[in-house]
Scaffold this motif. Structure first.
Motif, PDB file in Angstrom:
ATOM      1  N   ALA A  55       0.835  -1.207   0.000  1.00  0.00           N
ATOM      2  CA  ALA A  55       0.000   0.000   0.000  1.00  0.00           C
ATOM      3  C   ALA A  55       0.869   1.256   0.000  1.00  0.00           C
ATOM      4  CB  ALA A  55      -0.929  -0.010   1.205  1.00  0.00           C
ATOM      5  N   ALA A  56       1.949   1.248   0.773  1.00  0.00           N
ATOM      6  CA  ALA A  56       2.844   2.409   0.817  1.00  0.00           C
ATOM      7  C   ALA A  56       3.547   2.609  -0.523  1.00  0.00           C
ATOM      8  CB  ALA A  56       3.870   2.236   1.931  1.00  0.00           C
ATOM      9  N   THR A  57       3.929   1.516  -1.164  1.00  0.00           N
ATOM     10  CA  THR A  57       4.588   1.607  -2.468  1.00  0.00           C
ATOM     11  C   THR A  57       3.641   2.171  -3.523  1.00  0.00           C
ATOM     12  OG1 THR A  57       5.971  -0.287  -1.892  1.00  0.00           O
ATOM     13  CG2 THR A  57       5.839   0.291  -4.214  1.00  0.00           C
ATOM     14  N   ILE A  58       2.411   1.689  -3.525  1.00  0.00           N
ATOM     15  CA  ILE A  58       1.422   2.191  -4.489  1.00  0.00           C
ATOM     16  C   ILE A  58       1.129   3.666  -4.236  1.00  0.00           C
ATOM     17  CG2 ILE A  58      -0.989   1.980  -5.204  1.00  0.00           C
ATOM     18  CD1 ILE A  58      -0.691  -1.048  -4.758  1.00  0.00           C
ATOM     19  N   ALA A  59       1.002   4.052  -2.987  1.00  0.00           N
ATOM     20  CA  ALA A  59       0.744   5.454  -2.657  1.00  0.00           C
ATOM     21  C   ALA A  59       1.925   6.338  -3.064  1.00  0.00           C
ATOM     22  CB  ALA A  59       0.468   5.599  -1.168  1.00  0.00           C
ATOM     23  N   ALA A  60       3.143   5.857  -2.843  1.00  0.00           N
ATOM     24  CA  ALA A  60       4.323   6.636  -3.215  1.00  0.00           C
ATOM     25  C   ALA A  60       4.405   6.791  -4.728  1.00  0.00           C
ATOM     26  CB  ALA A  60       5.585   5.967  -2.681  1.00  0.00           C
TER      27      ALA A  60
ATOM     28  N   ALA B 114       1.859   6.692  -6.837  1.00  0.00           N
ATOM     29  CA  ALA B 114       0.774   7.592  -7.237  1.00  0.00           C
ATOM     30  C   ALA B 114       1.165   9.050  -6.981  1.00  0.00           C
ATOM     31  CB  ALA B 114      -0.498   7.248  -6.476  1.00  0.00           C
ATOM     32  N   LEU B 115       1.826   9.298  -5.865  1.00  0.00           N
ATOM     33  CA  LEU B 115       2.304  10.651  -5.577  1.00  0.00           C
ATOM     34  C   LEU B 115       3.358  11.086  -6.589  1.00  0.00           C
ATOM     35  CD1 LEU B 115       2.220  13.072  -3.629  1.00  0.00           C
ATOM     36  CD2 LEU B 115       4.059  11.955  -2.358  1.00  0.00           C
ATOM     37  N   LEU B 116       4.273  10.185  -6.927  1.00  0.00           N
ATOM     38  CA  LEU B 116       5.296  10.493  -7.926  1.00  0.00           C
ATOM     39  C   LEU B 116       4.660  10.827  -9.269  1.00  0.00           C
ATOM     40  CD1 LEU B 116       8.315  10.518  -8.830  1.00  0.00           C
ATOM     41  CD2 LEU B 116       7.980   8.126  -9.451  1.00  0.00           C
ATOM     42  N   CYS B 117       3.646  10.059  -9.674  1.00  0.00           N
ATOM     43  CA  CYS B 117       2.967  10.322 -10.946  1.00  0.00           C
ATOM     44  C   CYS B 117       2.205  11.641 -10.916  1.00  0.00           C
ATOM     45  CB  CYS B 117       2.020   9.178 -11.289  1.00  0.00           C
ATOM     46  SG  CYS B 117       2.881   7.680 -11.762  1.00  0.00           S
ATOM     47  N   ALA B 118       1.703  12.024  -9.757  1.00  0.00           N
ATOM     48  CA  ALA B 118       0.995  13.303  -9.650  1.00  0.00           C
ATOM     49  C   ALA B 118       1.966  14.482  -9.706  1.00  0.00           C
ATOM     50  CB  ALA B 118       0.199  13.340  -8.349  1.00  0.00           C
ATOM     51  N   VAL B 119       3.109  14.329  -9.051  1.00  0.00           N
ATOM     52  CA  VAL B 119       4.087  15.422  -9.002  1.00  0.00           C
ATOM     53  C   VAL B 119       4.874  15.512 -10.300  1.00  0.00           C
ATOM     54  CG1 VAL B 119       6.179  16.216  -7.833  1.00  0.00           C
ATOM     55  CG2 VAL B 119       4.283  15.322  -6.503  1.00  0.00           C
ATOM     56  N   SER B 120       5.302  14.372 -10.829  1.00  0.00           N
ATOM     57  CA  SER B 120       6.117  14.338 -12.035  1.00  0.00           C
ATOM     58  C   SER B 120       5.540  13.296 -12.987  1.00  0.00           C
ATOM     59  CB  SER B 120       7.562  13.989 -11.666  1.00  0.00           C
ATOM     60  OG  SER B 120       8.342  13.873 -12.815  1.00  0.00           O
ATOM     61  N   PRO B 121       4.583  13.685 -13.849  1.00  0.00           N
ATOM     62  CA  PRO B 121       3.925  12.703 -14.705  1.00  0.00           C
ATOM     63  C   PRO B 121       4.808  12.181 -15.838  1.00  0.00           C
ATOM     64  CG  PRO B 121       3.060  14.882 -15.139  1.00  0.00           C
ATOM     65  CD  PRO B 121       3.987  15.006 -13.975  1.00  0.00           C
TER      66      PRO B 121
ATOM     67  N   ARG C  47       4.669   8.338 -17.678  1.00  0.00           N
ATOM     68  CA  ARG C  47       4.776   7.204 -16.756  1.00  0.00           C
ATOM     69  C   ARG C  47       3.539   6.319 -16.877  1.00  0.00           C
ATOM     70  NH1 ARG C  47       8.984   8.223 -13.246  1.00  0.00           N
ATOM     71  NH2 ARG C  47       9.488  10.415 -13.007  1.00  0.00           N
ATOM     72  N   TYR C  48       3.703   5.025 -16.552  1.00  0.00           N
ATOM     73  CA  TYR C  48       2.592   4.081 -16.653  1.00  0.00           C
ATOM     74  C   TYR C  48       1.440   4.478 -15.743  1.00  0.00           C
ATOM     75  CZ  TYR C  48       5.743   1.029 -19.195  1.00  0.00           C
ATOM     76  OH  TYR C  48       6.603   0.518 -20.115  1.00  0.00           O
ATOM     77  N   GLY C  49       1.734   4.941 -14.563  1.00  0.00           N
ATOM     78  CA  GLY C  49       0.683   5.354 -13.634  1.00  0.00           C
ATOM     79  C   GLY C  49      -0.114   6.531 -14.171  1.00  0.00           C
ATOM     80  N   ARG C  50       0.557   7.459 -14.808  1.00  0.00           N
ATOM     81  CA  ARG C  50      -0.135   8.609 -15.404  1.00  0.00           C
ATOM     82  C   ARG C  50      -0.998   8.162 -16.575  1.00  0.00           C
ATOM     83  NH1 ARG C  50      -1.708  13.699 -13.951  1.00  0.00           N
ATOM     84  NH2 ARG C  50      -2.103  14.853 -15.838  1.00  0.00           N
TER      85      ARG C  50
END
Length: 84
Positions: free
Chosen positions: A6-11, A13-20, A55-58
């Motif tokens: 959960a922490a990895t997924i949240a981190a 997601a935060l990375l994709c939000a800050v730096s897509p 990024r894949y998350g973005r």
């Protein structure tokens, strides 16, 4: 789900939000590559000379937004119409 996952997924997601965008893997963020034969720099076709990739998350976020946004808008319009 374990706390580490959960922490990895949240981190991420935060990375994709800050730096897509991340560096292009083919040209390593330079925007051009050297050719095999003459070693001349050529524009990178994968990133179109920007040196960036999405990024894949973005990409997942954009796909989800495009797919489900019209459905949510229809539900909101129906709810607003019945309330009026």
């Amino acid at each position: 789900m374990t706390p580490w996952i959960a922490a990895t997924i949240a981190a991420y997601a935060l990375l994709c939000a800050v730096s897509p965008f991340g560096k292009c893997r083919r040209c390593k963020g330079k925007g051009h590559r050297k050719t095999v034969v003459r070693k001349r720099p050529r524009p990178c076709r994968r990133c179109k000379t920007t040196g960036l990739r999405r990024r894949y998350g973005r990409s997942l976020y954009v796909w989800t937004k495009k797919t489900y946004r019209p459905l949510l808008d229809e539900k909101r319009r129906a709810r607003a119409g019945s309330a009026a």
